[in-house]
Design an enzyme around this catalytic site. Structure first.
Site, PDB file in Angstrom:
ATOM      1  N   ARG A  38      45.237  54.780  35.682  1.00  0.00           N
ATOM      2  CA  ARG A  38      45.565  53.390  35.404  1.00  0.00           C
ATOM      3  C   ARG A  38      44.609  52.385  36.039  1.00  0.00           C
ATOM      4  O   ARG A  38      44.538  51.236  35.607  1.00  0.00           O
ATOM      5  CB  ARG A  38      47.001  53.097  35.858  1.00  0.00           C
ATOM      6  CG  ARG A  38      48.036  53.889  35.069  1.00  0.00           C
ATOM      7  CD  ARG A  38      49.447  53.438  35.366  1.00  0.00           C
ATOM      8  NE  ARG A  38      50.415  54.197  34.593  1.00  0.00           N
ATOM      9  CZ  ARG A  38      51.714  53.934  34.544  1.00  0.00           C
ATOM     10  NH1 ARG A  38      52.197  52.916  35.239  1.00  0.00           N
ATOM     11  NH2 ARG A  38      52.528  54.684  33.817  1.00  0.00           N
ATOM     12  N   ASP A 138      61.716  41.387  35.828  1.00  0.00           N
ATOM     13  CA  ASP A 138      60.820  42.496  36.144  1.00  0.00           C
ATOM     14  C   ASP A 138      59.860  42.015  37.221  1.00  0.00           C
ATOM     15  O   ASP A 138      59.620  40.803  37.362  1.00  0.00           O
ATOM     16  CB  ASP A 138      60.052  42.959  34.905  1.00  0.00           C
ATOM     17  CG  ASP A 138      59.494  44.372  35.073  1.00  0.00           C
ATOM     18  OD1 ASP A 138      60.177  45.330  34.661  1.00  0.00           O
ATOM     19  OD2 ASP A 138      58.392  44.510  35.646  1.00  0.00           O
TER      20      ASP A 138
END
Length: 279
Positions: A38, A138
């Site tokens: 990532r 979030d």
């Protein structure tokens, strides 16, 4: 050097430590491939020769924006519409009929890119009209921005009931060919907000239902305890807490009653208050 795989044990430790301190999420030592998979592009974008240089950079004041980017990349998880459908059936068949005629207040506490809160919103709009409101949060600013747009590739809606697809989504045209958008009337009723579950919400926010699905699995037990305490603080007495099917409260001190695996209810009277009254 290949940025895809070459990371020192020290750099990996510093990245894991930062994510744990900031978000409470445990990245195991076996997740090296996830971290490098990532982040490797970020080294080139930042013009840095190694992961050691990268963690040095994000530790400095000028690396503040990159810290946010790294956190977004390492804490964003896969989701889709109507994931674990039994919970949506429970909302429709059990919670809503018991709630009565008032406004149903729902917190989707790990909203990711929006598929879960919009799935909940469709059930609520179908069953109670406009008598609901929802907070969807979030830790990642990137996924919250994406969720607010409410635009998804068509294949991400494969699990959506056909009736809901017709009523609550619109097909894209032109540059949005192959995409679907959640209708504005539904999108506008979901309040998206950036929030770290290690922090509390205002006491004035009291919810009837809290969906905290598929996020506790990334925390160690002390962090789970802290997160659950923060969440239950704003769950009204008698309210429902919904976890992911692979999660449980085993080994944790949590003042809720188990209705079935992954579904819990806060007692109608605070147990501490009951103890004071009884004594």
């Amino acid at each position: 050097m290949s940025f895809r795989s070459d990371i020192s044990a020290f750099a990996l430790h510093r990245i894991r430590d930062f994510v744990h301190r900031t978000a409470g999420i445990v990245i195991g030592p076996d997740k090296t491939a996830l971290v490098t998979g990532r982040l490797w592009r970020r080294l080139a974008i930042c013009g840095l020769p190694s992961y050691d240089a990268y963690v040095d950079f994000i530790a400095r004041p000028e690396g503040a924006q990159e810290r946010s980017v790294m956190l977004d990349l390492l804490t964003t998880n896969e989701t889709y519409f109507f994931r674990e459908p039994a919970h949506f059936d429970f909302l429709r068949n059990e919670i809503i009929p018991q709630h009565g005629n008032g406004t149903l207040r729902v917190w989707c506490a790990a909203a990711s890119t929006g598929e879960e809160p919009y799935s909940l919103a469709m059930v609520l709009a179908d069953c109670v009209g406009n008598r609901w409101d929802m907070l969807a949060t979030d830790i990642s600013s990137a996924v919250i921005a994406q969720a607010r747009k409410g635009v998804y590739r068509a294949e991400r809606l494969n699990h959506m009931p056909a009736d809901y697809l017709k009523r609550f989504c619109r097909r894209g045209i032109g540059e949005y060919e192959g995409m679907l958008a959640v209708v504005p009337s539904l999108r506008e009723q979901v309040n998206f907000d950036l929030h770290n579950l290690l922090n509390t919400r205002p006491d004035s926010e009291q919810f009837d239902v809290i969906f905290l699905r598929n996020v506790l699995i990334y925390f160690d037990n002390p962090t789970k305890q802290r997160v659950l305490a923060n969440v239950l603080r704003v769950l009204r007495p008698g309210g429902w807490l919904i976890l992911g099917h692979c999660e449980s409260l085993q080994g944790l001190q949590v003042p809720v009653d188990t209705l079935r695996p992954s579904i819990y209810r806060k007692p109608a009277m605070d147990r501490r208050a009951f103890t004071r009254i009884a004594s």
